[in-house]
Design a protein around this motif. Structure first.
Motif, short mmCIF file in Angstrom:
data_model
loop_
_atom_site.label_atom_id
_atom_site.label_comp_id
_atom_site.label_asym_id
_atom_site.label_seq_id
_atom_site.Cartn_x
_atom_site.Cartn_y
_atom_site.Cartn_z
N ARG A 1 0.85 -1.18 0.00
CA ARG A 1 0.00 0.00 0.00
C ARG A 1 0.88 1.22 0.00
N ARG A 2 0.36 2.33 -0.40
CA ARG A 2 1.11 3.57 -0.45
C ARG A 2 0.80 4.42 0.78
N VAL B 1 5.30 1.37 0.87
CA VAL B 1 5.70 0.35 1.83
C VAL B 1 5.46 -1.02 1.23
N ASP B 2 6.53 -1.76 0.97
CA ASP B 2 6.40 -3.14 0.49
C ASP B 2 6.19 -4.09 1.67
N ARG B 3 7.05 -3.97 2.65
CA ARG B 3 6.92 -4.78 3.87
C ARG B 3 7.41 -3.94 5.03
N GLU B 4 6.80 -4.12 6.17
CA GLU B 4 7.29 -3.41 7.36
C GLU B 4 6.93 -4.20 8.62
N ASN B 5 7.82 -4.14 9.58
CA ASN B 5 7.59 -4.70 10.91
C ASN B 5 7.87 -3.59 11.92
N ILE B 6 6.88 -3.29 12.73
CA ILE B 6 6.98 -2.19 13.68
C ILE B 6 7.00 -2.76 15.09
N GLY B 7 8.08 -2.47 15.80
CA GLY B 7 8.19 -2.90 17.20
C GLY B 7 8.07 -1.71 18.13
#
Length: 405
Positions: A5-6, A106-112
């Motif tokens: 998604r953009r 955003v292709d992939r993201e991991n938010i901690g």
């Protein structure tokens, strides 16, 4: 989050809702068949930027990751444009980059809680970033090429008859940076009827000419992918083949693999990138030569009637001229009248009377006395003008004939 998604930056974040009769109209995926292509004419994209950064909280880590992606993205794009190493790219401040970046993909993201890991893409505004990137003038591009994305899965070949990940990848591909001028179909309207998988196997030039004329293209490119799965949801193997022209001339191909169903969009996006590179190499090598049978030959202009082609000539005024002609008898009179009627410009010959072998005629002639006298003399007759009356002695008359009344 694995879906692509953009995410727009704060300076360009604007959501426009078009309500018609209480219904919100979606702009990206209208319809049940194909997907509308992204208009990328005003942007420059660089993707594949990996960031792994920490912060005091999740928001700070994400903000820092986006800052890093903007800096690396500009250097990658500069190096791509100039064909030189990224280390030689200029260092721009974050405030300048904020004005150049139009959005972040955003292709992939991991938010901690205090860490942000993501694969990002950066979209730069073409007008504002072009000068800093050293882009000036027009980029030479190919003739408009109608792109037909064909996906073969489970023995069934489709283009835009139904939504599929191959057509989606082409719709999301930003074509503004490619030297190939793609004309992409969306699946709306008559697209599934005219540009379907079966059409790519039809050699008929007349139908192909109608299609490319309808879509404003000059030639055809077919991007074909054949997908095979070991089992539902499992690994997928894909064979990509690029074709050109109405006969499907093969330009090249390559193979890719997806580890599972969730990895197929990534594989298709990579396939589009490599297929564009294949078409670009073919263009540079002069292989994308337009089939002459696709050129619509203009019909010859209609043959104009010979009479219509003749320029109109101004009509010579009609004159009434009296002729006194030696005829002696009725046979001589009839012969003289017949001869006079063959003179060009003669409209009518009438007999007024006669006396002593001379006949009085009145003719309608387009011209004057001098012109008519010359035409009669050309037949070997003797002509004299007596007070406006032409006195005519036909050839082969008996010598000693009277010369007056």
């Amino acid at each position: 989050m694995s879906s692509r998604r953009r995410l727009l930056t704060a300076s360009s974040c604007l959501i426009v809702l078009l309500a018609v009769g209480g219904t919100v109209v979606a702009q990206m995926e209208a319809g049940d068949r194909g997907i509308l292509p992204i208009d990328s004419t005003g942007t420059l994209e660089i993707d594949g930027i990996h960031v792994d950064v920490g912060g005091k909280d999740a928001a700070s880590a994400r903000y820092a990751g986006w800052r890093i992606a903007q800096r690396e993205g500009f250097k990658k794009l500069w190096a791509k444009q100039h064909g030189r190493p990224e280390s030689e790219a200029p260092n721009l401040s974050d405030s300048v980059l904020d004005g150049l970046v139009s959005s972040i993909v955003v292709d992939r993201e991991n938010i901690g809680p205090t860490r942000y890991i993501a694969d990002l893409g950066i979209l730069f505004d073409r007008a504002r970033a072009g000068e800093l990137l050293g882009m000036s003038g027009e980029v030479r591009r190919s003739a408009p090429m109608l792109l037909v994305p064909v996906m073969i899965s489970g023995g069934t070949a489709t283009t835009v008859e139904i939504k599929n990940p191959w057509q989606r990848a082409w719709a999301q591909f930003r074509t503004s940076q490619s030297p190939v001028d793609y004309v992409r179909i969306s699946g709306m309207g008559v697209d599934p009827l005219l540009v379907n998988a079966a059409q790519t196997g039809r050699p008929g030039r007349g139908w192909w000419r109608n299609i490319i004329d309808l879509y404003g293209a000059a030639d055809i490119l077919v991007a074909e992918v054949s997908v095979q799965r070991l089992y539902p949801g499992g690994p997928a193997y894909a064979r990509f083949v690029g074709r050109h022209g109405p006969d499907g001339e093969i330009l090249g191909g390559f193979d890719l693999k997806a580890k599972d169903s969730a990895d197929i969009p990534r594989m298709m996006a990579e396939g589009v990138q490599r297929m564009d590179e294949l078409f670009t190499r073919a263009l540079a090598a002069g292989e994308l030569v337009r089939d002459p049978t696709l050129i619509t030959v203009e019909p010859p202009p209609p043959v104009e009637d010979e009479l219509a082609a003749i320029q109109p000539v101004a009509q010579v005024p009609l004159s009434g001229i009296q002729i006194q002609i030696l005829t002696r008898d009725d046979a001589g009179l009839n012969n003289a009248v017949a001869q006079l009627r063959t003179i060009p410009g003669m409209e009518g010959v009438g007999v007024r009377g006669g006396d002593k072998g001379w006949s009085i005629l009145f003719v309608n002639f387009r011209g004057n006395n001098v012109t008519l006298a010359s035409a009669i003399r050309a037949r070997g007759w003797t002509v004299s003008d007596v007070n406006g009356t032409l006195r005519v002695v036909p050839a082969l008359q008996i010598p000693g004939a009277p010369s007056g009344q």
